[in-house]
Motif scaffolding. Structure first.
Motif, short mmCIF file in Angstrom:
data_model
loop_
_atom_site.label_atom_id
_atom_site.label_comp_id
_atom_site.label_asym_id
_atom_site.label_seq_id
_atom_site.Cartn_x
_atom_site.Cartn_y
_atom_site.Cartn_z
N LEU A 84 0.75 -1.00 -0.15
CA LEU A 84 0.22 -0.23 0.01
C LEU A 84 0.61 1.03 0.33
CD1 LEU A 84 -3.03 1.20 -0.06
CD2 LEU A 84 -2.75 1.25 2.37
N LYS A 85 1.80 1.28 0.83
CA LYS A 85 2.72 2.34 1.20
C LYS A 85 3.13 2.54 -1.20
CE LYS A 85 7.52 3.71 2.87
NZ LYS A 85 8.20 3.39 3.56
N GLN A 86 4.35 1.58 -1.55
CA GLN A 86 4.28 1.97 -2.74
C GLN A 86 3.29 2.70 -3.91
OE1 GLN A 86 7.21 1.39 -4.17
NE2 GLN A 86 7.59 1.06 -1.91
N PHE A 87 1.65 2.15 -3.35
CA PHE A 87 0.79 2.91 -4.65
C PHE A 87 0.23 4.18 -4.04
CE2 PHE A 87 -3.87 3.38 -4.69
CZ PHE A 87 -4.09 3.65 -6.21
N LEU A 91 0.23 7.04 -5.45
CA LEU A 91 -0.10 8.73 -6.25
C LEU A 91 -0.14 9.81 -5.90
CD1 LEU A 91 -3.57 6.96 -4.02
CD2 LEU A 91 -3.39 7.24 -6.68
N SER A 92 0.77 10.09 -4.88
CA SER A 92 1.40 11.58 -4.64
C SER A 92 1.97 11.53 -5.88
CB SER A 92 2.14 11.01 -2.98
OG SER A 92 3.42 12.31 -3.05
N ASN A 93 3.01 11.04 -6.42
CA ASN A 93 3.57 11.26 -7.69
C ASN A 93 3.01 12.00 -9.17
OD1 ASN A 93 6.30 10.86 -6.26
ND2 ASN A 93 6.13 8.57 -7.29
N LEU A 94 1.58 11.20 -8.21
CA LEU A 94 0.66 11.65 -9.84
C LEU A 94 -0.19 13.33 -9.36
CD1 LEU A 94 -0.70 8.21 -11.05
CD2 LEU A 94 0.32 9.82 -12.05
N GLY A 95 0.43 13.57 -8.25
CA GLY A 95 0.12 14.30 -7.82
C GLY A 95 -1.50 14.73 -6.84
N ASP A 97 -3.65 13.87 -3.22
CA ASP A 97 -4.08 13.27 -1.51
C ASP A 97 -3.19 12.08 -1.14
OD1 ASP A 97 -3.74 15.72 -1.78
OD2 ASP A 97 -5.77 16.55 -1.29
N ALA A 98 -2.29 11.73 -0.96
CA ALA A 98 -2.17 10.12 -0.16
C ALA A 98 -1.67 10.24 1.21
CB ALA A 98 -1.09 9.72 -1.41
N TYR A 99 -1.43 9.42 2.16
CA TYR A 99 -1.45 9.47 3.11
C TYR A 99 0.00 8.33 2.92
CZ TYR A 99 -0.61 7.36 8.16
OH TYR A 99 0.02 7.60 9.52
N ILE A 100 1.07 8.30 3.11
CA ILE A 100 2.30 7.55 3.22
C ILE A 100 2.03 6.31 4.37
CG2 ILE A 100 4.54 6.73 2.47
CD1 ILE A 100 2.97 8.66 0.52
N PRO A 101 1.77 4.99 4.27
CA PRO A 101 1.42 4.44 5.80
C PRO A 101 2.46 4.40 6.38
CG PRO A 101 1.23 3.46 3.80
CD PRO A 101 0.99 4.57 3.11
N ALA A 102 3.27 4.56 6.87
CA ALA A 102 4.68 3.15 8.11
C ALA A 102 4.74 2.12 8.14
CB ALA A 102 5.24 4.43 9.18
N CYS A 103 5.36 1.50 7.74
CA CYS A 103 5.67 -0.34 8.66
C CYS A 103 5.33 -0.18 10.05
CB CYS A 103 7.41 -0.60 7.48
SG CYS A 103 7.20 -2.54 8.11
N ARG A 104 5.28 -0.81 10.89
CA ARG A 104 4.75 -1.51 12.27
C ARG A 104 5.60 -2.43 12.31
NH1 ARG A 104 -1.01 0.31 12.66
NH2 ARG A 104 -1.42 0.02 10.67
N ALA A 105 5.23 -3.24 11.16
CA ALA A 105 5.55 -4.44 11.53
C ALA A 105 6.86 -4.30 12.25
CB ALA A 105 6.00 -5.63 10.56
N LYS A 106 7.72 -5.03 13.61
CA LYS A 106 8.99 -5.54 14.24
C LYS A 106 9.59 -6.86 13.59
CE LYS A 106 7.97 -2.21 17.64
NZ LYS A 106 8.65 -1.99 19.13
#
Length: 327
Positions: A84-87, A91-95, A97-106
């Motif tokens: 989802l982060k890659q997608f 989206l952001s590069n296309l202009g 608004d996109a929330y960039i999720p951070a990886c929470r898995a340890k």
């Protein structure tokens, strides 16, 4: 080899067209991206529960998709978040608004030190293979010794060996054809004369009525052999020859035959005076790696495995093989 076209049916919701464009972009760069696309297809179905405006990926939607699921392995969770982060970045590069999720898995990424079998350990292992007792419902006493010899003799992945069809093993020329392997590529693997003779004898015992499309390694009922069955035999033989197992995630593993092949092959080339800058691309191609860099990371040299060539290696490519100390 042309792979089957991906079925884009099932993408829905406000992100449908953008998700399809994103997957096609990844595929155009050479990625298979099938499993990731399947996950993003499920993500698109989740978005139907939200009021999405102007193709904006909100934190609410991202958090809903990236929340940890019951009994989900951390590595699976990490992959799902990263897809989802890659997608979102797309989206952001296309202009948009996109929330960039951070990886929470340890993820516990401890360095696994492969077990490199010594020549004496290999001799004991293969000698014990010949002591596997016949079973009325199994070909294990015939198939498993042949599988283990092929894994070590050619450095194959276990999945590649078990996927072989009879048509893929040319016992006249001594060549194995690996089809559609890890990176969706075919490759030809030459075998040693001794391994070719061994597999020829195996084939005469097992493939008396087989067709070219039958699996090369088969049970008595002619069904394919499972990786779990091979692993169980592997563990049993290790116990009998006195090689202790370190527990889950510590090995030795069946895959260590591939590591051992790589290390022994590199050792032989160095001993014969082959320049490592030439040896690595050869080994990389043989193993079916996507790049030489993958081979550089793959082969780990230790003082125990290479007491005689560490000095040679350090002079030519110390930056490739850092010292690894066993804990």
């Amino acid at each position: 080899m042309c792979s089957k076209a991906y079925d884009f049916d099932g993408f829905v919701g406000d992100f449908k067209k953008l998700l399809i464009q994103f997957v096609k972009m990844k595929q155009s760069l050479g990625y298979d991206y099938t499993s990731q696309a399947d996950g993003l297809k499920r993500f698109s179905q989740l978005t139907l529960n939200y009021n999405i405006k102007n193709h904006a990926l909100t934190k609410e939607v991202a958090d809903a998709w990236t929340a940890k699921r019951p009994n989900e392995r951390d590595v699976t969770w990490e992959h799902r978040i990263n897809d989802l982060k890659q997608f979102a970045l797309y989206l952001s590069n296309l202009g948009y608004d996109a929330y960039i999720p951070a990886c929470r898995a340890k993820i516990n990424r401890h360095m696994y030190l492969p077990h490199i079998f010594t020549p004496e350990q290999l001799r004991c292992f293969f000698a014990e293979c010949e002591n596997i007792k016949p079973h009325p419902l199994s070909n294990k006493h015939v198939t498993n010794p042949a599988i283990f010899r092929l894994l070590y003799g050619c450095g194959l992945r276990i999945s590649e060996a078990l996927a072989l069809k009879l048509r893929d093993v040319d016992l006249k020329q001594g060549i194995v054809t690996i089809r559609n392997s890890k990176f969706k590529k075919d490759r030809l693997i030459p075998m040693s004369p001794s391994l070719t003779r061994y597999l020829k004898a195996y084939s005469l015992k097992v493939h008396t009525i087989s067709t070219p499309e039958d699996h090369f390694f088969i049970k008595k009922d002619r069904s394919p052999i499972s990786g779990d069955s091979v692993y169980n035999t592997f563990r049993s033989i290790l116990w009998k020859i006195g090689i202790s197992h370190g527990g889950k995630g510590r090995g030795p593993r069946v895959h260590d035959f591939r590591h051992t092949f790589s290390v022994h092959a590199l050792n032989q080339m160095v001993r014969q005076g082959v320049d490592l800058y030439c040896a690595l691309p050869i080994l990389s191609t043989y193993l079916g790696h996507a790049s030489v860099e993958a081979t550089e990371r793959y082969v780990r040299l230790t003082e125990e495995a290479y007491p005689g060539i560490l000095e040679t290696v350090s002079r030519t490519c110390a930056y490739i093989f850092p010292a690894v100390k066993a804990k």
